[in-house]
Write an enzyme that holds these catalytic residues in place. Structure first.
Site, PDB file in Angstrom:
ATOM      1  N   ARG A 281      19.684 -10.265  16.026  1.00 42.26           N
ATOM      2  CA  ARG A 281      19.602 -10.291  17.230  1.00 42.26           C
ATOM      3  C   ARG A 281      18.237 -10.525  18.075  1.00 42.26           C
ATOM      4  O   ARG A 281      17.666 -10.761  19.720  1.00 42.26           O
ATOM      5  CB  ARG A 281      19.313  -8.688  16.789  1.00 42.26           C
ATOM      6  CG  ARG A 281      18.876  -7.319  18.520  1.00 42.26           C
ATOM      7  CD  ARG A 281      18.596  -6.551  17.983  1.00 42.26           C
ATOM      8  NE  ARG A 281      18.801  -5.247  17.217  1.00 42.26           N
ATOM      9  CZ  ARG A 281      19.058  -4.508  16.604  1.00 42.26           C
ATOM     10  NH1 ARG A 281      18.326  -3.881  16.460  1.00 42.26           N
ATOM     11  NH2 ARG A 281      19.758  -3.825  16.294  1.00 42.26           N
TER      12      ARG A 281
ATOM     13  N   LYS B   1      12.335   1.092 -12.990  1.00 41.75           N
ATOM     14  CA  LYS B   1      14.377   0.681 -12.111  1.00 41.75           C
ATOM     15  C   LYS B   1      14.574   1.271 -13.053  1.00 41.75           C
ATOM     16  O   LYS B   1      14.922   1.530 -14.429  1.00 41.75           O
ATOM     17  CB  LYS B   1      13.474  -0.514 -12.381  1.00 41.75           C
ATOM     18  CG  LYS B   1      15.176  -1.551 -11.761  1.00 41.75           C
ATOM     19  CD  LYS B   1      14.755  -1.418 -10.215  1.00 41.75           C
ATOM     20  CE  LYS B   1      15.464  -1.883  -9.018  1.00 41.75           C
ATOM     21  NZ  LYS B   1      15.868  -2.035  -7.622  1.00 41.75           N
TER      22      LYS B   1
ATOM     23  N   ASP C 147       0.664  -1.676  -0.009  1.00 38.50           N
ATOM     24  CA  ASP C 147       0.413  -0.148   0.065  1.00 38.50           C
ATOM     25  C   ASP C 147       0.601   1.333   0.039  1.00 38.50           C
ATOM     26  O   ASP C 147       1.083   2.154   0.999  1.00 38.50           O
ATOM     27  CB  ASP C 147      -1.030  -0.060   1.026  1.00 38.50           C
ATOM     28  CG  ASP C 147      -1.624  -1.286   1.005  1.00 38.50           C
ATOM     29  OD1 ASP C 147      -2.734  -0.930  -0.104  1.00 38.50           O
ATOM     30  OD2 ASP C 147      -2.109  -2.149   2.287  1.00 38.50           O
TER      31      ASP C 147
ATOM     32  N   LYS D 258       8.623  13.501   4.167  1.00 37.22           N
ATOM     33  CA  LYS D 258       8.990  13.983   5.346  1.00 37.22           C
ATOM     34  C   LYS D 258       9.641  15.195   3.417  1.00 37.22           C
ATOM     35  O   LYS D 258       9.409  16.083   4.693  1.00 37.22           O
ATOM     36  CB  LYS D 258      10.969  13.129   5.568  1.00 37.22           C
ATOM     37  CG  LYS D 258      11.778  14.251   6.475  1.00 37.22           C
ATOM     38  CD  LYS D 258      13.067  13.322   6.747  1.00 37.22           C
ATOM     39  CE  LYS D 258      13.392  14.555   7.318  1.00 37.22           C
ATOM     40  NZ  LYS D 258      14.971  13.458   7.737  1.00 37.22           N
TER      41      LYS D 258
END
Length: 504
Positions: free
Chosen positions: A268, A129, A122, A390
């Site tokens: 981790r 590319k 989504d 952003k």
């Protein structure tokens, strides 16, 4: 068939089209059924078939040749390509790779995969590319900068780059440095008056408008994808493993950006890396390989060969003993020649297109679960989307809410404390309400990295649930890839159907 289409080496673009067709054949009748128009059944069928035909081909392919002057004064002509598969959503989005394997076919195939990948998670982009046909090892940093900047200008001249048109990103042999050169070139030439110029590319360094968490995004997404499917007991019983990644063994082919970060996150959370393969050799250690030590060794030596924490591995690392195999190198690595020799029960496609259709069939027959590329490595484009937003917003995530969130959290704690003291405080004085360590870490509000990480985790989880629902609805069993294609096709179809044709 053309020369490239040998049984074990299918044409890459046709390979992706084949996977698309498999998904389309399953969902076509449902798409016809769901059409809310006054057309006859025949017209509805024609409309659906027509839109599926519109989705499949690559809309635009740009082929470029441009000269650069080498450091030794010689002139050289460089070949590059950019394919835009679909503009059903704009801008188009997709990486730039520098490799000698770059071809028109490869770039078209990867662009089409990007369309379906964005749809699966989504992210509102069309697929694209780019590739430049060079071996980066043969060029100095200065020459690579010339190539990258000139390639940017050539793309811009043809309208193949721009914040609202087409937004490249890193891929094989490219990273933050190259993205910075692209953004700088674009912003200082063709777009010097465009306030959004730096949104023309993602994967940039932080100082150039990048976002925290982008470098590790694809590998982190690979981890989340594996985790989502491995926590599902019904799938794990089909492949004969216990649920969860804890204590599982894994092997990675390709120790680049995706391989390294996939290894770090799996390690981790309790999984054990037993083998790593690269083009120049492979290493194996049944007791586990430490990601940090290997990363440092590769940084110093430029190779994983000779790493003291593991033994050299003869033969194909893909066939090594493990629970999870992560191909994170090039395409068409798992073929009908080696598929039956793969010992892993889960194949997690970190790379794009690592499994040929023949190998895919063999894995299904053998109850091996393939978590497909178009879902699993979509962490990269998801965080690229966050970076692009952003850049358009011209403010980093959390900048406006930090102090307010922190103050609100402390007010909440004080409110609880004062309520308790009013009720019980008469006997023993103050009742300090102390945040737990976990809450203390979050009291200050979410940093950009926290927001990126939680946004990525949520995206991967939500998409996994959608894929699982589709797989169960269509009785696809372990054929996760077809379920993902069905989801992608439904979403892209809806956009085309409701938009209609521009000029008819």
């Amino acid at each position: 068939a053309d020369a490239a289409d040998k049984p074990d080496d299918p044409n890459f673009f046709r390979m992706v089209e084949g996977f698309f067709d498999r998904g389309a054949s399953i969902v076509e009748d449902k798409l016809v059924e769901d059409l809310r128009t006054k057309e006859t059944p025949e017209q509805k069928k024609g409309r659906v078939a027509g839109i599926l035909r519109i989705i499949k081909p690559c809309n635009h392919v740009l082929s470029l040749s441009f000269p650069i002057k080498r450091d030794n004064g010689e002139w050289e002509v460089i070949e590059g390509y950019r394919a835009q598969h679909s503009q059903h959503r704009t801008p188009c989005k997709g990486g730039i790779r520098y490799s000698m394997d770059v071809s028109v076919d490869e770039v078209k195939a990867l662009a089409s995969l990007m369309t379906y990948k964005c749809a699966v998670v989504d992210v509102p982009f069309g697929g694209a590319k780019a590739g430049v046909r060079i071996n980066t090892k043969n060029y100095s940093d200065n020459e690579l900068e010339k190539i990258t900047r000139r390639f940017t200008i050539e793309l811009a001249k043809k309208g193949f780059i721009g914040p609202g048109i087409d937004v490249p990103a890193p891929d094989m042999s490219t990273g933050e440095r190259e993205m910075s050169w692209i953004a700088d070139t674009y912003a200082n030439t063709i777009a010097h008056t465009d306030i959004n110029a730096h949104a023309c590319v993602t994967g940039k360094p932080i100082s150039q408008g990048g976002i925290h968490g982008r470098i590790s995004a694809t590998g982190r997404g690979v981890f989340h994808g594996i985790e989502n499917f491995m926590n599902e007991a019904s799938y794990m019983s089909m492949v004969g493993l216990t649920p969860g990644v804890q204590d599982k063994t894994f092997v990675i082919q390709g120790f680049g950006n995706v391989g390294l970060h996939s290894m770090r996150y799996l390690h981790r959370f309790g999984a054990k890396c037993v083998g790593i393969g690269e083009i120049d050799g492979a290493i194996y250690n049944a007791d586990g390989i430490d990601p940090k030590a290997l990363e440092e060794y590769k940084l110093q030596n430029g190779t994983i060969v000779g790493f003291p924490g593991a033994k050299p591995y003869e033969g194909s690392i893909l066939e090594a003993d493990c629970d999870i195999l992560i191909p994170a190198a090039g395409e068409k690595q798992l073929t009908r020649n080696n598929a039956r020799r793969i010992k892993a029960k889960i194949i997690a496609e970190g790379a794009n297109g690592p499994t040929t259709p023949d190998a895919d069939k063999i894995f299904l027959e053998n109850n091996v679960m393939v978590i497909p590329d178009m879902y699993l490595n979509a962490g990269g484009v998801t965080v690229s989307y966050f970076e692009w937003l952003k850049n358009l917003n011209h403010v980093s995530y959390g900048r406006l809410t930090f102090k307010y969130e922190r103050d609100s959290n402390y007010h909440l704690l004080m409110s609880v404390q004062e309520s308790l003291e009013r009720k019980f405080g008469k006997q023993g004085g103050p009742i300090p309400v102390v945040p737990t360590a976990d809450f203390q870490a979050r009291v200050a509000g979410a940093s950009e990295k926290d927001i990126v990480h939680s946004g990525l985790a949520y995206t991967m989880e939500r998409s996994a649930r959608q894929i699982m629902r589709t797989a169960s609805k269509h009785n696809l069993g372990l054929d996760i890839r077809t379920a993902a294609y069905v989801n992608a096709i439904e979403k892209v179809f809806k956009v085309y159907n409701e938009a209609g044709l521009t000029f008819t």
